[in-house]
Design a protein around this motif. Structure first.
Motif, PDB file in Angstrom:
ATOM      1  N   PHE A 125       0.789  -1.228   0.011  1.00  0.00           N
ATOM      2  CA  PHE A 125       0.033   0.071  -0.015  1.00  0.00           C
ATOM      3  C   PHE A 125       0.910   1.214   0.077  1.00  0.00           C
ATOM      4  O   PHE A 125       0.577   2.257  -0.765  1.00  0.00           O
ATOM      5  N   ASN A 126       1.641   1.235   0.911  1.00  0.00           N
ATOM      6  CA  ASN A 126       2.499   2.315   1.119  1.00  0.00           C
ATOM      7  C   ASN A 126       3.667   2.677  -0.066  1.00  0.00           C
ATOM      8  O   ASN A 126       3.803   3.767  -0.521  1.00  0.00           O
ATOM      9  N   SER A 127       4.340   1.642  -0.694  1.00  0.00           N
ATOM     10  CA  SER A 127       5.043   1.521  -1.858  1.00  0.00           C
ATOM     11  C   SER A 127       4.448   2.274  -2.921  1.00  0.00           C
ATOM     12  O   SER A 127       4.798   3.099  -3.696  1.00  0.00           O
ATOM     13  N   LEU A 128       3.176   1.707  -3.173  1.00  0.00           N
ATOM     14  CA  LEU A 128       2.412   2.051  -4.333  1.00  0.00           C
ATOM     15  C   LEU A 128       1.987   3.621  -4.232  1.00  0.00           C
ATOM     16  O   LEU A 128       1.887   4.495  -5.088  1.00  0.00           O
ATOM     17  N   LYS A 129       1.697   3.951  -3.040  1.00  0.00           N
ATOM     18  CA  LYS A 129       1.201   5.311  -2.755  1.00  0.00           C
ATOM     19  C   LYS A 129       2.511   6.182  -3.094  1.00  0.00           C
ATOM     20  O   LYS A 129       2.537   7.351  -3.495  1.00  0.00           O
ATOM     21  N   ALA A 130       3.705   5.610  -2.638  1.00  0.00           N
ATOM     22  CA  ALA A 130       4.662   6.428  -2.806  1.00  0.00           C
ATOM     23  C   ALA A 130       5.262   6.854  -4.322  1.00  0.00           C
ATOM     24  O   ALA A 130       5.726   7.667  -4.727  1.00  0.00           O
ATOM     25  N   VAL A 131       4.827   5.692  -5.074  1.00  0.00           N
ATOM     26  CA  VAL A 131       5.589   5.568  -6.641  1.00  0.00           C
ATOM     27  C   VAL A 131       4.256   6.172  -7.281  1.00  0.00           C
ATOM     28  O   VAL A 131       4.615   7.160  -8.361  1.00  0.00           O
ATOM     29  N   TRP A 132       3.085   6.029  -7.094  1.00  0.00           N
ATOM     30  CA  TRP A 132       1.912   6.523  -7.900  1.00  0.00           C
ATOM     31  C   TRP A 132       1.506   7.918  -7.576  1.00  0.00           C
ATOM     32  O   TRP A 132       1.482   8.788  -8.481  1.00  0.00           O
ATOM     33  N   VAL A 133       1.850   8.424  -6.467  1.00  0.00           N
ATOM     34  CA  VAL A 133       1.379   9.706  -6.055  1.00  0.00           C
ATOM     35  C   VAL A 133       2.143  10.800  -5.909  1.00  0.00           C
ATOM     36  O   VAL A 133       2.083  11.865  -5.291  1.00  0.00           O
ATOM     37  N   LYS A 134       3.176  10.383  -6.338  1.00  0.00           N
ATOM     38  CA  LYS A 134       4.488  11.411  -6.369  1.00  0.00           C
ATOM     39  C   LYS A 134       3.989  13.010  -6.497  1.00  0.00           C
ATOM     40  O   LYS A 134       3.557  13.350  -7.553  1.00  0.00           O
ATOM     41  N   GLY A 135       4.203  13.673  -5.333  1.00  0.00           N
ATOM     42  CA  GLY A 135       3.806  14.998  -5.439  1.00  0.00           C
ATOM     43  C   GLY A 135       2.369  15.428  -5.685  1.00  0.00           C
ATOM     44  O   GLY A 135       2.019  16.614  -5.809  1.00  0.00           O
ATOM     45  N   GLN A 136       1.467  14.222  -6.105  1.00  0.00           N
ATOM     46  CA  GLN A 136       0.070  14.629  -6.485  1.00  0.00           C
ATOM     47  C   GLN A 136      -0.754  14.538  -5.220  1.00  0.00           C
ATOM     48  O   GLN A 136      -0.389  14.251  -4.129  1.00  0.00           O
ATOM     49  N   ARG A 137      -1.911  15.142  -5.511  1.00  0.00           N
ATOM     50  CA  ARG A 137      -2.897  15.087  -4.146  1.00  0.00           C
ATOM     51  C   ARG A 137      -3.546  13.698  -4.115  1.00  0.00           C
ATOM     52  O   ARG A 137      -3.602  13.120  -5.202  1.00  0.00           O
ATOM     53  N   PHE A 138      -3.856  13.402  -2.795  1.00  0.00           N
ATOM     54  CA  PHE A 138      -4.500  12.026  -2.622  1.00  0.00           C
ATOM     55  C   PHE A 138      -5.962  12.185  -3.040  1.00  0.00           C
ATOM     56  O   PHE A 138      -6.525  13.242  -2.684  1.00  0.00           O
ATOM     57  N   THR A 139      -6.447  11.228  -3.652  1.00  0.00           N
ATOM     58  CA  THR A 139      -8.006  11.226  -3.746  1.00  0.00           C
ATOM     59  C   THR A 139      -8.478   9.885  -3.378  1.00  0.00           C
ATOM     60  O   THR A 139      -7.736   8.909  -3.095  1.00  0.00           O
ATOM     61  N   THR A 140      -9.907   9.964  -2.861  1.00  0.00           N
ATOM     62  CA  THR A 140     -10.308   8.639  -2.397  1.00  0.00           C
ATOM     63  C   THR A 140     -10.420   7.641  -3.588  1.00  0.00           C
ATOM     64  O   THR A 140     -10.195   6.504  -2.980  1.00  0.00           O
ATOM     65  N   GLY A 141     -10.416   7.862  -4.609  1.00  0.00           N
ATOM     66  CA  GLY A 141     -10.330   6.913  -5.926  1.00  0.00           C
ATOM     67  C   GLY A 141      -8.994   6.169  -5.765  1.00  0.00           C
ATOM     68  O   GLY A 141      -9.017   5.021  -5.764  1.00  0.00           O
ATOM     69  N   LYS A 142      -7.938   7.055  -5.632  1.00  0.00           N
ATOM     70  CA  LYS A 142      -6.611   6.610  -5.665  1.00  0.00           C
ATOM     71  C   LYS A 142      -6.318   5.490  -4.471  1.00  0.00           C
ATOM     72  O   LYS A 142      -5.977   4.717  -4.712  1.00  0.00           O
ATOM     73  N   ASP A 143      -6.762   5.982  -3.343  1.00  0.00           N
ATOM     74  CA  ASP A 143      -6.810   5.074  -2.147  1.00  0.00           C
ATOM     75  C   ASP A 143      -7.415   3.885  -2.378  1.00  0.00           C
ATOM     76  O   ASP A 143      -6.987   2.899  -1.733  1.00  0.00           O
ATOM     77  N   LEU A 144      -8.372   3.855  -3.042  1.00  0.00           N
ATOM     78  CA  LEU A 144      -9.418   2.579  -3.251  1.00  0.00           C
ATOM     79  C   LEU A 144      -8.568   1.628  -4.225  1.00  0.00           C
ATOM     80  O   LEU A 144      -8.484   0.444  -4.028  1.00  0.00           O
ATOM     81  N   VAL A 145      -8.145   2.207  -5.185  1.00  0.00           N
ATOM     82  CA  VAL A 145      -7.470   1.520  -6.505  1.00  0.00           C
ATOM     83  C   VAL A 145      -6.069   0.955  -5.582  1.00  0.00           C
ATOM     84  O   VAL A 145      -5.665  -0.322  -5.594  1.00  0.00           O
TER      85      VAL A 145
END
Length: 307
Positions: free
Chosen positions: A86-106
């Motif tokens: 979860f945290n690796s994907l978050k770090a890779v995918w959301v680099k510098g972008q805002r978190f959204t609920t959709g991204k959290d779900l995916v």
């Protein structure tokens, strides 16, 4: 790649694993009650405390903790894998972008699928060790005699083939929505609260964790009942339906439940499950948040991406 193997993901993973082990140990007897209610349909007792009292009376004081070690070791691996992914994907995918609920779900969903495929064999062995030696009301259940985790693996592979270790994988994959929904609500509620205040108190984290888990559990509970029955795999099912875990079996088991117990039959043991998972999840999130915060403070690292 560096962000996947980062120290930060490791801290999250260890904190998540420690949090879940602490919480599960505290509320383990509730899980025992829930599993009995799901798997042993002939039980007259409907409520959690009655089932626990029955188990203690018939099988001894420590019976509610039967199978604790395999459950804890599986949980430890499982949550480590989940939080890490979860945290690796978050770090890779959301680099510098805002978190959204959709991204959290995916992200939650992908982390869940990785987790299920890697750790299902542990949970199959687990469910069986936990129910070994239990006094069942249902005569259709074939008893097991495993000496421990390794012996259980050995016997299942020998008698039922290697694929039996992935019994119930299909409902498990559908159940990936449970942690994904839970994380989505958890992160969403956390973001809402952080807009209003600077810092979340322990109580806030506990309540958010509890609410998120309660929603996720209620939505996915019928699939969990099916999953427990499939993982246990000791019910004498129609012989031609040996490929446990196919969609046909899931529908068959759901249909059987509804026919015998009405629509509420799908929610048998929900009260124990809600009590256990909601309290466990809340405590897990609390330990997880506190541990990551403490570790980052000690290491002089402020979490690079504050939620």
């Amino acid at each position: 790649m560096a962000s996947v193997l980062s120290y930060e993901s490791l801290v999250h993973a260890v904190a998540g694993a420690v949090g879940s082990v602490t919480a599960m140990t505290v509320f383990f007897p509730l899980d025992t009650a829930r599993l009995r209610l799901q798997v042993d349909e002939k039980r007259k007792s409907k409520t959690t405390h009655m089932v626990l009292l029955e188990i203690i009376k018939e099988e001894g004081l420590l019976a509610p903790y039967r199978g604790w070690f395999p459950v804890i070791s599986s949980l430890c691996c499982s949550n480590f894998v989940y939080f890490y992914t979860f945290n690796s994907l978050k770090a890779v995918w959301v680099k510098g972008q805002r978190f959204t609920t959709g991204k959290d779900l995916v992200i939650g969903f992908v982390a869940g699928v990785v987790n299920v495929l890697l750790t299902t064999p542990l949970w199959v062995v687990n469910t069986r060790l936990k129910l070994q030696g239990a006094k069942f009301r249902n005569e259709d259940i074939v008893p097991t005699n495993y000496k421990g985790i390794i012996d259980a693996f050995h016997q299942i592979i020998r008698d039922e083939g290697i694929l039996a270790l992935w019994n119930g994988t299909f409902p498990s994959l559908l159940l990936v929505f449970n942690p994904a929904i839970q994380f989505m609500f958890y992160e969403g509620l956390k973001r809402q609260l952080l807009k209003k205040r600077m810092k979340l108190s322990s109580l806030d984290v506990f309540i958010i964790g509890a609410v998120a888990k309660a929603i996720a559990t209620t939505v996915t509970y019928p699939m969990q009942t099916v999953q427990s029955i499939l993982r246990f795999g000791r019910h004498r099912l129609n012989p031609e339906n040996r490929t446990l875990g196919s969609l046909r079996n899931i529908l068959y088991l759901l249909h059987q439940r509804v026919r015998r117990f009405g629509i509420m039959g799908l929610y048998k043991g929900l009260e124990a499950k809600l009590l256990q998972t909601v309290l466990t999840a809340a405590l897990m999130f609390l330990v997880y948040e506190k541990l990551t915060a403490a570790t980052f403070t000690v290491m002089g690292l402020k979490s690079a991406h504050k939620h």
